[in-house]
Design an enzyme around this catalytic site. Structure first.
Site, PDB file in Angstrom:
ATOM      1  N   TYR A  31       0.816  -1.223   0.000  1.00  0.00           N
ATOM      2  CA  TYR A  31       0.000   0.000   0.000  1.00  0.00           C
ATOM      3  C   TYR A  31       0.852   1.277   0.000  1.00  0.00           C
ATOM      4  CZ  TYR A  31      -4.773  -1.926   0.793  1.00  0.00           C
ATOM      5  OH  TYR A  31      -6.002  -2.519   0.668  1.00  0.00           O
ATOM      6  N   PHE A  34      -4.764   7.448   6.990  1.00  0.00           N
ATOM      7  CA  PHE A  34      -5.256   6.107   7.332  1.00  0.00           C
ATOM      8  C   PHE A  34      -4.248   4.990   7.010  1.00  0.00           C
ATOM      9  CE2 PHE A  34      -6.997   7.378   3.171  1.00  0.00           C
ATOM     10  CZ  PHE A  34      -6.564   6.341   2.348  1.00  0.00           C
ATOM     11  N   ARG A  45     -13.474  -2.765 -10.937  1.00  0.00           N
ATOM     12  CA  ARG A  45     -13.802  -1.605 -10.100  1.00  0.00           C
ATOM     13  C   ARG A  45     -15.313  -1.341 -10.104  1.00  0.00           C
ATOM     14  NH1 ARG A  45      -9.758   0.680  -7.841  1.00  0.00           N
ATOM     15  NH2 ARG A  45     -10.648   2.742  -7.581  1.00  0.00           N
ATOM     16  N   THR A  50     -15.467   2.867  -2.779  1.00  0.00           N
ATOM     17  CA  THR A  50     -14.590   2.449  -1.667  1.00  0.00           C
ATOM     18  C   THR A  50     -15.366   2.354  -0.353  1.00  0.00           C
ATOM     19  OG1 THR A  50     -12.813   3.645  -2.775  1.00  0.00           O
ATOM     20  CG2 THR A  50     -12.429   3.028  -0.493  1.00  0.00           C
ATOM     21  N   ARG A  58     -18.988  -4.347  -2.606  1.00  0.00           N
ATOM     22  CA  ARG A  58     -18.799  -3.614  -1.348  1.00  0.00           C
ATOM     23  C   ARG A  58     -20.139  -3.270  -0.698  1.00  0.00           C
ATOM     24  NH1 ARG A  58     -13.752  -0.137  -3.682  1.00  0.00           N
ATOM     25  NH2 ARG A  58     -12.067  -1.384  -2.824  1.00  0.00           N
ATOM     26  N   ASN A 106     -13.862  -3.085   3.783  1.00  0.00           N
ATOM     27  CA  ASN A 106     -14.716  -3.011   2.596  1.00  0.00           C
ATOM     28  C   ASN A 106     -14.589  -4.258   1.708  1.00  0.00           C
ATOM     29  OD1 ASN A 106     -12.211  -2.452   1.548  1.00  0.00           O
ATOM     30  ND2 ASN A 106     -12.771  -0.524   0.565  1.00  0.00           N
ATOM     31  N   GLU A 116       0.976  -5.046  -8.834  1.00  0.00           N
ATOM     32  CA  GLU A 116       0.345  -5.787  -7.738  1.00  0.00           C
ATOM     33  C   GLU A 116       0.345  -7.297  -8.004  1.00  0.00           C
ATOM     34  OE1 GLU A 116      -3.482  -3.945  -6.998  1.00  0.00           O
ATOM     35  OE2 GLU A 116      -2.532  -2.140  -6.193  1.00  0.00           O
TER      36      GLU A 116
HETATM   37  P1  CMP Z   1      -8.521  -0.283  -1.204  1.00  0.00           P
HETATM   38  O1  CMP Z   1      -9.170  -0.328  -2.530  1.00  0.00           O
HETATM   39  O2  CMP Z   1      -7.956  -1.553  -0.680  1.00  0.00           O
HETATM   40  O3  CMP Z   1      -7.356   0.813  -1.230  1.00  0.00           O
HETATM   41  C1  CMP Z   1      -6.931   1.508  -0.085  1.00  0.00           C
HETATM   42  C2  CMP Z   1      -7.846   1.312   1.091  1.00  0.00           C
HETATM   43  O4  CMP Z   1      -7.761   2.285   2.103  1.00  0.00           O
HETATM   44  C3  CMP Z   1      -9.288   1.377   0.643  1.00  0.00           C
HETATM   45  O5  CMP Z   1      -9.590   0.242  -0.133  1.00  0.00           O
HETATM   46  C4  CMP Z   1     -10.007   1.512   1.983  1.00  0.00           C
HETATM   47  O6  CMP Z   1     -10.340   0.250   2.553  1.00  0.00           O
HETATM   48  C5  CMP Z   1      -8.965   2.170   2.884  1.00  0.00           C
HETATM   49  N1  CMP Z   1      -9.358   3.489   3.361  1.00  0.00           N
HETATM   50  C6  CMP Z   1      -9.504   3.834   4.650  1.00  0.00           C
HETATM   51  N2  CMP Z   1      -9.869   5.126   4.766  1.00  0.00           N
HETATM   52  C7  CMP Z   1      -9.960   5.619   3.516  1.00  0.00           C
HETATM   53  C8  CMP Z   1     -10.311   6.894   2.980  1.00  0.00           C
HETATM   54  N3  CMP Z   1     -10.642   7.927   3.767  1.00  0.00           N
HETATM   55  N4  CMP Z   1     -10.306   7.025   1.637  1.00  0.00           N
HETATM   56  C9  CMP Z   1      -9.960   5.993   0.820  1.00  0.00           C
HETATM   57  N5  CMP Z   1      -9.616   4.761   1.292  1.00  0.00           N
HETATM   58  C10 CMP Z   1      -9.637   4.571   2.617  1.00  0.00           C
END
Ligand code: CMP
Length: 136
Positions: free
Chosen positions: A52, A60, A88, A94, A105, A115, A129
Site C-alpha cells: 500500500y 489512514f 472496479r 470504496t 462492497r 470493505n 500488484e
Molecule cells: P482499497 O481499494 O484496498 O485501497 C486503499 C484502502 O484504504 C481502501 O480500499 C479503503 O479500505 C482504505 N481506506 C480507509 N480510509 C480511507 C479513505 N478515507 N479514503 C480511501 N480509502 C480509505
C-alpha cells in the site's frame, strides 16, 4: 477490438473471516472474470506497507496496513476484457455506504476500512500488484 487484461483482486480479512470467499469468487465468475491464479495467505505488516506504499502519506495508512495484515486474505489474478475497470465497477465505491446496489462492497462491506475487496486501480498498478503477490 479485444482488450483482455489481468487485474489483482484481494478478498480482505473481514470477508475471509466471515467465510465469504467462495460466494465472492462466484460473483467474479458470474460476471465473466476467469480466476487465473489464487492463494490464501497472511501477510506481515511490512509486506502490507510495501503493498500500500502509494497511500504512505494518507492519515489512514497505518491502520490500513495493520488491517490488511490482521488475518488471512485471498489474492487472485482476474482476467477479462477491460478487467481493471470492470472489477472496479463490480466492487463499487470504496465506502460501502456509498456503493451502488449489487456491487460487492455494498453487499459485503462493513465500513470504509473493512470493505471486503481490493482491486487494482490502473493497468500499470495491476501489473505491479500481480508481480507483488505472484512473483516466483
Ligand atoms: P482499497 O481499494 O484496498 O485501497 C486503499 C484502502 O484504504 C481502501 O480500499 C479503503 O479500505 C482504505 N481506506 C480507509 N480510509 C480511507 C479513505 N478515507 N479514503 C480511501 N480509502 C480509505
Amino acid at each position: 477490438m479485444s482488450n483482455l487484461e489481468q487485474t489483482l483482486s484481494i478478498i480482505k480479512p473481514d470477508a475471509v473471516e466471515r467465510n465469504l470467499q467462495d460466494e465472492i469468487k462466484k460473483k467474479f465468475v458470474e460476471n465473466g472474470f476467469s480466476i487465473k491464479d489464487e492463494k490464501k495467505i497472511q501477510i506481515s505488516k511490512n509486506e502490507a506497507e510495501e503493498f500500500y506504499k502509494v497511500h504512505q502519506s494518507k492519515p489512514f495508512y497505518g491502520e490500513l496496513c495493520n488491517y490488511l495484515s490482521s488475518g488471512p486474505i485471498v489474492v487472485m489474478i482476474l482476467e477479462k476484457e477491460n478487467a481493471v475497470i470492470e472489477n472496479r465497477k463490480l466492487m463499487g465505491a470504496t465506502d460501502p455506504s456509498k456503493a451502488e446496489n449489487g456491487t460487492l462492497r455494498k453487499m459485503y462491506g462493513i465500513s470504509i476500512d473493512k470493505n471486503s475487496v481490493h482491486g487494482s486501480d490502473s493497468l500499470d498498478n495491476a501489473k505491479i500488484e500481480i508481480e507483488f503477490f505472484f512473483k516466483n
